[in-house]
Design a protein around this motif. Structure first.
Motif, PDB file in Angstrom:
ATOM      1  N   SER A 167      -1.675   4.908   4.262  1.00 27.93           N
ATOM      2  CA  SER A 167      -1.123   3.616   3.894  1.00 27.93           C
ATOM      3  C   SER A 167      -1.262   2.609   5.026  1.00 27.93           C
TER       4      SER A 167
ATOM      5  N   TRP B 209      -9.065   0.687  -4.273  1.00 23.78           N
ATOM      6  CA  TRP B 209      -8.272  -0.247  -3.491  1.00 23.78           C
ATOM      7  C   TRP B 209      -8.848  -1.659  -3.557  1.00 23.78           C
TER       8      TRP B 209
ATOM      9  N   THR C 239       0.376   4.308  -2.626  1.00 23.74           N
ATOM     10  CA  THR C 239       0.090   5.680  -2.193  1.00 23.74           C
ATOM     11  C   THR C 239       1.226   6.621  -2.562  1.00 23.74           C
TER      12      THR C 239
ATOM     13  N   SER D 194      -3.564  -0.737   4.926  1.00 25.85           N
ATOM     14  CA  SER D 194      -2.890  -2.030   5.079  1.00 25.85           C
ATOM     15  C   SER D 194      -3.520  -2.855   6.189  1.00 25.85           C
TER      16      SER D 194
ATOM     17  N   THR E  93       0.828  -1.208   0.000  1.00 23.96           N
ATOM     18  CA  THR E  93       0.000   0.000   0.000  1.00 23.96           C
ATOM     19  C   THR E  93       0.861   1.257   0.000  1.00 23.96           C
TER      20      THR E  93
END
Length: 335
Positions: free
Chosen positions: A71, A97, A60, A75, A56
């Motif tokens: 992030s 996402w 990002t 996560s 992530t």
């Protein structure tokens, strides 16, 4: 007492509603495009063994300039990294996402394509393959004999036995894998063409068909001319006349500089069809399916000669006198 209970219940309800709102808003955020269609895609090279936070963070950083808190929180939602498949993935800004995690969990890796063009030589193909992104070159570690054995090639040479086509591959595929596909594909095409050959086919084996097809491939790039070019060579082979093909002669010249001279035409090499009878010993390029089919099914024609007309095509002639007139007109600019 009732007032305290009411206040307590109100607080609990408020917290519950807040939690629901946070959950809903979080899910909504995760379902929205990361940045948008105009964003430059990210090639995410996920090799396995990485944490969700690492993945992530890379996303990002690329799309949003890096927000450690964002992030980290994302996560946590996608903490189960074990089920994600290693590979190279192309991530787009219009994906959410949820989309990204679906792509990774389903192993939908980015695919690349390489088009191996008909009429080029094997060495030209190897040079092209070396330039392909994320394609591992293994063929350069082998000599011709080792490469033939690795590819399973039983023919005398690699030249001509691989099918020109567009091939797909994933990151870190080897060029050997693509060459094996090309060889197997050519075996299929060649077998079908040989089975469907006409009685005009002037050669005695599938390999000779490949050799003839490679000459046709180098002589013309026009689809409607291939059967006629094939007919010229079929007519010549039928009466024992030499093929006299410039491309075969050029193939036999080491370090050819682009200038075919009279001295080249007089030199006797295995590929100089001005000096040898019949076909050269191997193909001189990679013939495409159309040229193979033309070689297997040449049309009937009265032609024994052809010359380039400088417009991309050729002028076909029945007699040497007609051919010489065409040469003077189109090659020597003499009317």
């Amino acid at each position: 007492m009732k007032k305290i209970r009411f206040t307590f219940l109100f607080v609990i309800a408020a917290l519950a509603i807040s939690a629901v709102l946070v959950f809903v808003s979080g899910r909504w955020y995760l379902s929205q495009p990361i940045q948008g269609e105009s964003a430059t895609p990210l090639l995410l090279d996920f090799r396995g063994g990485e944490s969700a936070r690492t993945v992530t963070a890379k996303v990002t950083e690329h799309f949003q300039g890096g927000h450690p808190l964002v992030s980290y929180r994302i996560s946590q939602v996608f903490a189960d990294i074990d089920h994600l498949q290693a590979g190279l993935y192309e991530i787009h800004g219009q994906q959410s996402w949820f989309d990204i995690w679906k792509v990774l969990s389903q192993g939908r890796e980015k695919t690349f394509t390489v088009t191996l063009v008909e009429g080029l030589t094997f060495n030209q193909w190897l040079a092209q393959l070396k330039e392909q992104p994320y394609l591992v070159s293994k063929s350069s570690d082998l000599n011709d004999s080792e490469l033939k054995q690795t590819l399973g090639i039983k023919e005398p040479a690699i030249e001509g036995v691989l099918l020109p086509e567009t091939y797909s591959y994933r990151a870190y595929t080897t060029d050997i894998s693509i060459l094996k596909q090309a060889y197997l594909s050519m075996q299929t095409v060649l077998s079908e063409a040989w089975e469907q050959r006409s009685d005009r086919c002037p050669v005695d084996s599938p390999y000779e068909l490949l050799i003839l097809a490679s000459i046709i491939e180098k002589e013309t790039g026009l689809a409607d001319e291939r059967p006629l070019v094939a007919s010229v060579f079929a007519n010549r082979l039928e009466i024992g006349m030499r093929l006299q093909s410039d491309p075969t002669t050029i193939y036999g010249i080491e370090d050819f500089d682009g200038n075919l001279t009279r001295a080249h035409l007089r030199e006797k090499t295995a590929y100089n069809t001005y000096r040898i009878n019949g076909l050269p010993p191997t193909p001189i390029a990679m013939p495409g399916k159309a040229s193979i089919e033309a070689a297997a099914n040449p049309v009937r024609s009265p032609y024994y000669y052809f010359v380039a007309d400088k417009s991309g095509g050729h002028v076909f002639s029945e007699t040497l006198e007609e051919h010489q007139q065409a040469v003077r007109r189109y090659q020597l600019n003499q009317e």
